[in-house]
Scaffold this active site. Structure first.
Site, PDB file in Angstrom:
ATOM      1  N   HIS A  46      27.025  14.313   3.700  1.00  0.00           N
ATOM      2  CA  HIS A  46      25.701  14.749   4.142  1.00  0.00           C
ATOM      3  C   HIS A  46      24.693  13.727   3.619  1.00  0.00           C
ATOM      4  O   HIS A  46      24.253  13.823   2.469  1.00  0.00           O
ATOM      5  CB  HIS A  46      25.385  16.137   3.592  1.00  0.00           C
ATOM      6  CG  HIS A  46      26.332  17.217   4.018  1.00  0.00           C
ATOM      7  ND1 HIS A  46      26.125  17.999   5.132  1.00  0.00           N
ATOM      8  CD2 HIS A  46      27.507  17.633   3.481  1.00  0.00           C
ATOM      9  CE1 HIS A  46      27.125  18.861   5.266  1.00  0.00           C
ATOM     10  NE2 HIS A  46      27.980  18.649   4.264  1.00  0.00           N
ATOM     11  N   PHE A  47      24.349  12.759   4.449  1.00  0.00           N
ATOM     12  CA  PHE A  47      23.413  11.720   4.015  1.00  0.00           C
ATOM     13  C   PHE A  47      21.957  12.118   4.233  1.00  0.00           C
ATOM     14  O   PHE A  47      21.048  11.344   4.022  1.00  0.00           O
ATOM     15  CB  PHE A  47      23.741  10.392   4.693  1.00  0.00           C
ATOM     16  CG  PHE A  47      24.838   9.602   4.001  1.00  0.00           C
ATOM     17  CD1 PHE A  47      25.467  10.093   2.869  1.00  0.00           C
ATOM     18  CD2 PHE A  47      25.237   8.366   4.470  1.00  0.00           C
ATOM     19  CE1 PHE A  47      26.471   9.380   2.221  1.00  0.00           C
ATOM     20  CE2 PHE A  47      26.239   7.633   3.835  1.00  0.00           C
ATOM     21  CZ  PHE A  47      26.856   8.145   2.713  1.00  0.00           C
ATOM     22  N   ARG A  48      21.727  13.336   4.698  1.00  0.00           N
ATOM     23  CA  ARG A  48      20.448  14.051   4.612  1.00  0.00           C
ATOM     24  C   ARG A  48      19.349  13.567   5.558  1.00  0.00           C
ATOM     25  O   ARG A  48      18.286  14.196   5.601  1.00  0.00           O
ATOM     26  CB  ARG A  48      19.910  14.031   3.176  1.00  0.00           C
ATOM     27  CG  ARG A  48      20.820  14.685   2.146  1.00  0.00           C
ATOM     28  CD  ARG A  48      21.148  16.106   2.493  1.00  0.00           C
ATOM     29  NE  ARG A  48      21.778  16.833   1.381  1.00  0.00           N
ATOM     30  CZ  ARG A  48      22.436  17.967   1.521  1.00  0.00           C
ATOM     31  NH1 ARG A  48      22.581  18.492   2.732  1.00  0.00           N
ATOM     32  NH2 ARG A  48      22.970  18.569   0.484  1.00  0.00           N
ATOM     33  N   ASN A  78      23.972  19.288   9.604  1.00  0.00           N
ATOM     34  CA  ASN A  78      22.936  20.196   9.112  1.00  0.00           C
ATOM     35  C   ASN A  78      21.757  19.441   8.492  1.00  0.00           C
ATOM     36  O   ASN A  78      21.425  19.580   7.318  1.00  0.00           O
ATOM     37  CB  ASN A  78      23.519  21.214   8.125  1.00  0.00           C
ATOM     38  CG  ASN A  78      24.289  20.585   6.983  1.00  0.00           C
ATOM     39  OD1 ASN A  78      24.789  19.471   7.087  1.00  0.00           O
ATOM     40  ND2 ASN A  78      24.377  21.301   5.883  1.00  0.00           N
ATOM     41  N   HIS A 136      33.767  24.902   8.666  1.00  0.00           N
ATOM     42  CA  HIS A 136      33.424  25.454   7.349  1.00  0.00           C
ATOM     43  C   HIS A 136      33.840  26.918   7.388  1.00  0.00           C
ATOM     44  O   HIS A 136      33.190  27.746   8.028  1.00  0.00           O
ATOM     45  CB  HIS A 136      31.916  25.317   7.098  1.00  0.00           C
ATOM     46  CG  HIS A 136      31.461  25.905   5.798  1.00  0.00           C
ATOM     47  ND1 HIS A 136      30.747  25.180   4.862  1.00  0.00           N
ATOM     48  CD2 HIS A 136      31.595  27.149   5.258  1.00  0.00           C
ATOM     49  CE1 HIS A 136      30.467  25.954   3.825  1.00  0.00           C
ATOM     50  NE2 HIS A 136      30.967  27.154   4.052  1.00  0.00           N
ATOM     51  N   ASP A 152      32.525  16.099   0.855  1.00  0.00           N
ATOM     52  CA  ASP A 152      31.408  17.017   1.084  1.00  0.00           C
ATOM     53  C   ASP A 152      30.212  16.567   0.235  1.00  0.00           C
ATOM     54  O   ASP A 152      29.524  17.394  -0.385  1.00  0.00           O
ATOM     55  CB  ASP A 152      31.799  18.458   0.776  1.00  0.00           C
ATOM     56  CG  ASP A 152      30.772  19.469   1.277  1.00  0.00           C
ATOM     57  OD1 ASP A 152      29.876  19.086   2.048  1.00  0.00           O
ATOM     58  OD2 ASP A 152      30.871  20.660   0.886  1.00  0.00           O
TER      59      ASP A 152
END
Length: 438
Positions: free
Chosen positions: A60-62, A92, A176, A303
């Protein structure tokens, strides 16, 4: 440009010369048989190991939306310093990656990446599958069966529709798997009012039960079987979930934090150890490790889910879930090789060969002629302590602080130097990362 690695020990113990020409491995031959005059640069490996670059199939590199936690530049620097040459980003973000336009935006942001990448498309009530599947997606997922960061949990009917559509598109679905109906809400209500490392974060592990994971895994596999879809279970934290995936012929991944940490560590970690799914008992952790070692688990993926220290320093109810891990995955696994608890070929398969095969990325995951020159040079005799301040993620902390690990000396992405720690100072390469679905 060409680079010749001489006397390199591969994961299977063979000592070979490896010639890189441009972005590709041109030759792999017996040590001493390739002519140094054929290369612009010579790297004398002197018995050190030359491994295929790791593929982290779950980060998740945001970006977009949460760049204060991580961005494609800082996240990819962290990946390169940890020997990861390909990352797969999850949906997400804000906006979530559930439309073709959102995929386009994320690909543009990933132009800052030092490593190659894949983009996963997600599923919400507002998703647009027609535009999504027109884009070069890596996979569909992480599809959330319970809310986590980003509140993207979906209902059963939508999940079934999404899996059927993915099957029609011949696309893997990463799930998930947690069933919120089996969460123990009373356990969370018993949590104290402490914050950070003074919080009773074990209440989070009691709340998001192991039974909730196992039930959701079985549900996801049943839906996949109905549609003929390829299901990949993300971050399995229990032996029950791993076994269910294996029995159904599905693939699964385990994270380093579920592999090396348990509820026994929560007194030290506090809310910095809150994640979804949560840490499990030491008994379950050991059982998960056994399944990683014996080949039952298909891949290890991180993750990688960074948050700032200030965000994590909250109550167990308010702290966001997730920990960083992209830089420490391979170094921690290599430490286990040093200690004799994991085989080096097994590590190679877990982080390189298997993810390349599961997600159909044929140019990655192997040291072989014709493959992408994604290479990592490591010295198994050289270790150092993991320190959050020394890592390169923007969040600046790690749940593995103080543990010994084996870090790369050199990381190449398609023949380009992404990270070099052979001199007095470490150096990073340019942002040359490409979408592996190009």
């Amino acid at each position: 440009m060409s680079t010749l690695f001489t006397d390199a020990t591969l994961a299977d113990g063979r000592v070979r010369d490896v010639l890189v020409e441009g972005e590709t491995i041109a030759r792999v031959a017996d040590a001493g048989t390739l002519d140094p005059a054929d290369a612009h640069e010579i790297v004398d490996c002197d018995g050190r190991h030359l491994l295929p670059g790791a593929i982290d199939a779950h980060v998740h590199f945001r970006e977009p939306g949460f760049a204060h936690k991580e961005d494609w530049h800082t996240g990819s620097r962290s990946a390169a310093a940890g020997g990861v040459t390909t990352v797969v980003d999850q949906p997400n973000t804000d906006p979530p990656t559930v439309t073709g336009a959102a995929v386009d935006e994320k690909i543009d942001l990933a132009a800052k990446s030092l490593v190659d990448f894949g983009i996963n498309g997600g599923v919400t009530a507002d998703w647009d599958p027609d535009s999504l599947f027109e884009r070069p997606l890596f996979a569909l997922g992480e599809v959330f069966l319970a809310d986590s960061t980003g509140d993207m949990g979906i209902e059963a009917d939508l999940f079934a529709d999404a899996v059927a559509r993915a099957a029609a598109e011949d696309t893997v679905v990463t799930v998930h798997a947690e069933d919120a109906d089996l969460f123990d809400r009373a356990a969370l209500e018993r949590a104290g009012d402490g914050v950070g490392r003074d919080a009773d974060v074990d209440a989070w592990s009691a709340y998001r039960t192991a039974e909730a994971e196992a039930a959701a895994v079985e549900r996801a596999l049943a839906v996949g079987a109905d549609s003929g879809a390829a299901i990949h279970i993300a971050h399995t934290s229990t032996p029950e979930g791993i076994d269910a995936a294996g029995d159904a012929g599905a693939t699964c991944e385990v994270t380093p934090h579920h592999l090396f940490l348990s509820r026994a560590d929560l007194d030290d970690l506090g809310t910095f150890g809150r994640m979804n799914p949560p840490l499990r008992s030491e008994e379950r952790r050991k059982a998960v490790f056994e399944r990683v070692a014996d080949g039952t688990v298909d891949i290890v993926a991180t993750d990688h889910a960074p948050h700032t220290r200030a965000e994590k320093d909250a109550s167990v109810r308010d702290a966001p879930s997730g920990v960083p891990g992209v830089e420490t995955m391979l170094p921690l696994l290599l430490r286990e090789v040093r200690e004799g608890t994991l085989d080096l070929e097994r590590v190679r398969d877990l982080v390189a060969a298997n993810p390349a095969a599961i997600f159909d990325v044929p140019g990655k995951g192997r040291v072989a002629e014709g493959a992408d020159a994604d290479l990592v040079l490591v010295d198994l005799d050289s270790t150092r302590e993991i320190r959050g301040d020394d890592l390169h993620s923007k969040c600046g902390w790690t749940p593995f602080d103080g543990r010994e690990a084996v870090f790369p000396e050199l990381t190449l992405v398609r023949g380009h130097v992404a990270y070099d720690a052979r001199g007095d100072d470490e150096a990073f390469g340019d942002a040359i990362g490409e979408n592996v679905r190009r």
